[in-house]
Design a protein around this motif. Structure first.
Motif, PDB file in Angstrom:
ATOM      1  N   MET B   1     -92.481  13.930 -22.620  1.00 20.14           N
ATOM      2  CA  MET B   1     -91.660  15.130 -22.371  1.00 20.14           C
ATOM      3  C   MET B   1     -90.760  14.901 -21.163  1.00 20.14           C
ATOM      4  N   ALA B   2     -90.042  13.808 -21.161  1.00 16.59           N
ATOM      5  CA  ALA B   2     -89.303  13.472 -19.952  1.00 16.59           C
ATOM      6  C   ALA B   2     -87.846  13.947 -20.004  1.00 16.59           C
ATOM      7  N   GLU B   3     -87.648  15.118 -20.598  1.00 15.84           N
ATOM      8  CA  GLU B   3     -86.283  15.641 -20.595  1.00 15.84           C
ATOM      9  C   GLU B   3     -85.917  16.008 -19.158  1.00 15.84           C
ATOM     10  N   PRO B   4     -84.793  15.527 -18.674  1.00 14.98           N
ATOM     11  CA  PRO B   4     -84.472  15.796 -17.274  1.00 14.98           C
ATOM     12  C   PRO B   4     -84.310  17.300 -17.028  1.00 14.98           C
ATOM     13  N   GLU B   5     -84.730  17.726 -15.873  1.00 19.65           N
ATOM     14  CA  GLU B   5     -84.701  19.145 -15.513  1.00 19.65           C
ATOM     15  C   GLU B   5     -83.285  19.697 -15.598  1.00 19.65           C
ATOM     16  N   GLN B   6     -82.335  18.819 -15.345  1.00 21.58           N
ATOM     17  CA  GLN B   6     -80.926  19.150 -15.317  1.00 21.58           C
ATOM     18  C   GLN B   6     -80.435  19.825 -16.604  1.00 21.58           C
ATOM     19  N   SER B   7     -81.013  19.438 -17.733  1.00 20.72           N
ATOM     20  CA  SER B   7     -80.440  19.936 -18.976  1.00 20.72           C
ATOM     21  C   SER B   7     -81.313  21.002 -19.642  1.00 20.72           C
ATOM     22  N   GLN B   8     -82.113  21.720 -18.855  1.00 22.26           N
ATOM     23  CA  GLN B   8     -82.847  22.868 -19.383  1.00 22.26           C
ATOM     24  C   GLN B   8     -81.996  24.105 -19.174  1.00 22.26           C
ATOM     25  N   PHE B   9     -81.761  24.855 -20.219  1.00 21.93           N
ATOM     26  CA  PHE B   9     -80.976  26.075 -20.087  1.00 21.93           C
ATOM     27  C   PHE B   9     -81.617  27.190 -20.900  1.00 21.93           C
ATOM     28  N   SER B  10     -81.908  28.299 -20.229  1.00 20.67           N
ATOM     29  CA  SER B  10     -82.286  29.474 -20.998  1.00 20.67           C
ATOM     30  C   SER B  10     -81.005  29.988 -21.662  1.00 20.67           C
ATOM     31  N   ARG B  11     -81.176  30.895 -22.621  1.00 16.55           N
ATOM     32  CA  ARG B  11     -79.991  31.418 -23.300  1.00 16.55           C
ATOM     33  C   ARG B  11     -79.080  32.126 -22.287  1.00 16.55           C
ATOM     34  N   ARG B  12     -79.710  32.842 -21.362  1.00 17.28           N
ATOM     35  CA  ARG B  12     -78.945  33.560 -20.351  1.00 17.28           C
ATOM     36  C   ARG B  12     -78.180  32.595 -19.433  1.00 17.28           C
ATOM     37  N   GLU B  13     -78.865  31.521 -19.009  1.00 18.01           N
ATOM     38  CA  GLU B  13     -78.200  30.528 -18.148  1.00 18.01           C
ATOM     39  C   GLU B  13     -77.021  29.882 -18.872  1.00 18.01           C
ATOM     40  N   ALA B  14     -77.245  29.597 -20.173  1.00 20.27           N
ATOM     41  CA  ALA B  14     -76.167  28.980 -20.947  1.00 20.27           C
ATOM     42  C   ALA B  14     -74.962  29.917 -21.015  1.00 20.27           C
ATOM     43  N   MET B  15     -75.221  31.207 -21.230  1.00 20.57           N
ATOM     44  CA  MET B  15     -74.121  32.166 -21.307  1.00 20.57           C
ATOM     45  C   MET B  15     -73.420  32.306 -19.950  1.00 20.57           C
ATOM     46  N   ALA B  16     -74.197  32.206 -18.879  1.00 21.32           N
ATOM     47  CA  ALA B  16     -73.603  32.297 -17.540  1.00 21.32           C
ATOM     48  C   ALA B  16     -72.665  31.119 -17.283  1.00 21.32           C
ATOM     49  N   VAL B  17     -73.130  29.925 -17.665  1.00 22.11           N
ATOM     50  CA  VAL B  17     -72.319  28.720 -17.457  1.00 22.11           C
ATOM     51  C   VAL B  17     -71.033  28.806 -18.288  1.00 22.11           C
ATOM     52  N   LEU B  18     -71.163  29.229 -19.531  1.00 16.83           N
ATOM     53  CA  LEU B  18     -69.990  29.323 -20.406  1.00 16.83           C
ATOM     54  C   LEU B  18     -69.023  30.411 -19.922  1.00 16.83           C
ATOM     55  N   ALA B  19     -69.575  31.520 -19.441  1.00 17.67           N
ATOM     56  CA  ALA B  19     -68.708  32.620 -18.993  1.00 17.67           C
ATOM     57  C   ALA B  19     -67.825  32.179 -17.830  1.00 17.67           C
ATOM     58  N   ARG B  20     -68.379  31.382 -16.935  1.00 16.99           N
ATOM     59  CA  ARG B  20     -67.626  30.959 -15.746  1.00 16.99           C
ATOM     60  C   ARG B  20     -66.662  29.811 -16.030  1.00 16.99           C
ATOM     61  N   ALA B  21     -66.883  29.077 -17.138  1.00 18.88           N
ATOM     62  CA  ALA B  21     -66.146  27.831 -17.353  1.00 18.88           C
ATOM     63  C   ALA B  21     -64.697  28.096 -17.777  1.00 18.88           C
ATOM     64  N   PRO B  22     -63.774  27.224 -17.332  1.00 16.34           N
ATOM     65  CA  PRO B  22     -62.385  27.370 -17.797  1.00 16.34           C
ATOM     66  C   PRO B  22     -62.284  27.075 -19.296  1.00 16.34           C
ATOM     67  N   GLU B  23     -61.356  27.776 -19.947  1.00 14.61           N
ATOM     68  CA  GLU B  23     -61.223  27.640 -21.402  1.00 14.61           C
ATOM     69  C   GLU B  23     -61.011  26.187 -21.830  1.00 14.61           C
ATOM     70  N   ASP B  24     -60.111  25.472 -21.164  1.00 12.10           N
ATOM     71  CA  ASP B  24     -59.798  24.110 -21.623  1.00 12.10           C
ATOM     72  C   ASP B  24     -61.015  23.200 -21.538  1.00 12.10           C
ATOM     73  N   ARG B  25     -61.871  23.409 -20.549  1.00 11.50           N
ATOM     74  CA  ARG B  25     -63.069  22.571 -20.427  1.00 11.50           C
ATOM     75  C   ARG B  25     -64.055  22.855 -21.554  1.00 11.50           C
ATOM     76  N   VAL B  26     -64.247  24.123 -21.884  1.00 13.88           N
ATOM     77  CA  VAL B  26     -65.179  24.474 -22.965  1.00 13.88           C
ATOM     78  C   VAL B  26     -64.681  23.862 -24.271  1.00 13.88           C
ATOM     79  N   LEU B  27     -63.395  24.006 -24.548  1.00 10.77           N
ATOM     80  CA  LEU B  27     -62.849  23.492 -25.810  1.00 10.77           C
ATOM     81  C   LEU B  27     -62.937  21.968 -25.850  1.00 10.77           C
TER      82      LEU B  27
END
Lengths: 369, 152
Positions: B1-27
């Motif tokens: 189970m050595a998934e790095p801690e860095q890439s754990q995202f709850s659904r809420r955290e994922a939505m927070a990251v996406l909400a803040r991100a610039p459109e061109d980066r998400v696309l």
């Protein structure tokens, strides 16, 4: 008297075409981009967002460009735009204690936890025009202090002071109270502090500044101290029916001012420091301070003070603080009032006739005597 | 189970990251991830207003102090998962793609890819931005010192 009111269509069309040309300015100069306005005239954009009561830097930049830099016209454009959009809901109350702070100062506590952070301020500049900015300036990169703690909360000065009970607590209203919304309900007086703060937050900076100044000069003197001013970004969250957690929407930049005021006490309250609160979109320190001064002055009745000055008169302050309403009523005087004026003209002519007749009669009488 | 801690995202955290991100980066990150875009729109993307609330004195009773533009979208994948997105601003294409990402992340087989290819890079960029701003602000902290007084 009937006065023809048709006509002027071609004149209006040509006036708008002329306006577009004058707005554009010399055509051999590149047009401003919205990124330039939002990035380099950021505080103008903040003011339009604050008084337009709509947080959207791109739209505020567009409004400034379209209005040729006329701020109240730009604010008007933003207000008009917001009426075209549906309302998705009310956010959860934001937590300014969890702000990513970009500036934070206190004039009452030198050594407050977290320190005095000056941030990008005009304070301590010499107010000398800088000819270098006339060209394509490229300032140095900002200095960085590495290892800055990644703390999640920076307590407000008022939280630190609350312990002793010498400063009144944050303004509480009964828990069941749904906050007033002046965009939905026409104002009625007296208003709750929540409704007043909503009106003040979108109120005209110049008007509130003048009123705040008047309280310092003795009209409703309230001995204020800038307990704390902080500027930075706060998270916004929204409860939505389709998800079982508050949805994060991103961050907005706000300025918060905690004014602390001397208070000798009254029949109702012991001697303690009272408070005024300011919260404004963007980096708008002067406005947040003026708002906090006005908020405190408008609490006169609540605190058992005599209402003796304009800044304490709720109906006067709130009814005249909105510059879109104010400009609408003042500027409507430009619209055709031909019929009104003809009627008044007829009236004045008649009164003048009667006045002359009376004068004549009395002269004749005097001569006869 | 050595998934790095860095890439754990709850659904809420994922939505927070996406909400803040610039459109061109998400696309751009979504396009590079190779994840399927196919989805039926359920709602939007549409732009509206959210009334923002503060608290009197910072911690007292709530009050409304202004509004912000918000854009949202809801989509349904051919396999049935429903995704939502909300963010300040008027970025409609970002809203649609963020809703697709939200839906895709509900399938366990996609979770790691969504996290590694899209969310982790965005979060790293956001932490970098915040860290820089914190350091720039920290450099403007006043360090008081007391001048030596003559009588001491």
């Amino acid at each position: 008297m009937y006065v023809a009111v048709k006509g002027g269509e071609a004149a209006i069309e040509n006036a708008h075409r002329l306006l577009a040309d004058r707005r554009r300015g010399p055509r051999d100069v590149p047009a401003l981009t919205l990124e330039q306005i939002a990035g380099q005239l950021a505080l103008a954009v903040d003011r339009v967002m604050a008084e337009g009561s709509l947080y959207d830097a791109g739209l505020a930049a567009l409004a400034i460009k379209q209005a040729r830099g006329d701020m109240i016209e730009a604010i008007f454009l933003l207000r008009a735009y917001r009426t075209t959009l549906p309302r998705f809901g009310y956010s959860k109350p934001m937590d300014t204690g969890a702000m990513l702070v970009e500036r934070r100062i206190s004039a009452t506590y030198k050594d407050l936890p977290g320190g005095q952070l000056l941030g990008p301020t005009f304070d301590y500049t010499h107010r000398l025009l800088d000819p270098d900015l006339a060209g394509d300036d490229m300032p140095e990169q900002p200095e960085r202090r590495e290892g800055a703690a990644e703390e999640s909360r920076m307590p407000r000065v008022t939280e630190i002071l609350a312990g002793e009970g010498l400063v009144e607590p944050d303004g509480a209203l009964p828990d069941s109270t749904e906050p007033a919304d002046i965009t939905r309900t026409p104002p009625e007086f007296p208003q709750g502090r929540d409704a007043r703060l909503q009106a003040l937050s979108r109120g005209d900076e110049g008007f509130l500044l003048a009123l705040g100044y008047s309280t310092q000069r003795g009209y409703a003197r309230s001995h204020p101290f800038a307990g704390e001013i902080r500027i930075g970004e706060v998270e916004i969250e929204l409860d939505v029916p389709e998800l079982d957690f508050p949805v994060p929407l991103g961050r907005i930049r706000v300025t918060e001012c905690q004014m602390i005021n001397q208070f000798k006490g009254s029949a109702k309250a012991p001697p303690q420091f009272t408070r005024g609160y300011g919260l404004v979109f963007g980096q708008s320190e002067r406005k947040a301070m003026a708002m906090a001064l006005c908020d405190r002055a408008l609490r006169a009745k609540e605190l058992g003070e005599d209402v003796v000055a304009p800044a304490q008169d709720e109906e006067f302050v709130i009814s005249h603080s909105d510059n879109v309403q104010a400009t609408g009523f003042v500027e409507h005087l430009k619209l055709p009032h031909y019929v009104d004026f003809q009627a008044e003209l007829g009236l004045v002519r008649q009164m003048r006739r009667e006045f002359e007749e009376r004068k004549q009669t009395s002269t004749v009488k005097e001569a006869a005597e | 189970m050595a998934e790095p801690e860095q890439s754990q995202f709850s659904r809420r955290e994922a939505m927070a990251v996406l909400a803040r991100a610039p459109e061109d980066r998400v696309l751009a990150l979504f396009a590079a991830s190779g994840l399927p875009e196919a989805a039926t729109p359920l709602r939007g993307p549409e732009t509206g207003l959210v009334a923002l609330r503060g608290r009197i004195g910072g911690g007292g009773a709530a009050f409304n102090f202004g509004e912000a533009t918000v854009t949202r979208a809801s989509v349904k994948l051919p396999t049935g998962e429903v995704g939502h997105s909300y963010a300040l601003g008027r970025a409609r294409e970002k809203a649609r793609i963020a809703a697709v990402i939200d839906a895709l992340a509900q399938k366990p087989e996609n979770r790691a890819r969504v996290a590694d290819a899209i969310l982790a890079p965005l979060r790293a960029e956001q932490r970098e931005t915040d860290g820089r701003r914190r350091e720039e602000t920290a450099a403007t902290q006043v360090d008081f010192f007391t001048m030596t007084r003559g009588e001491d």
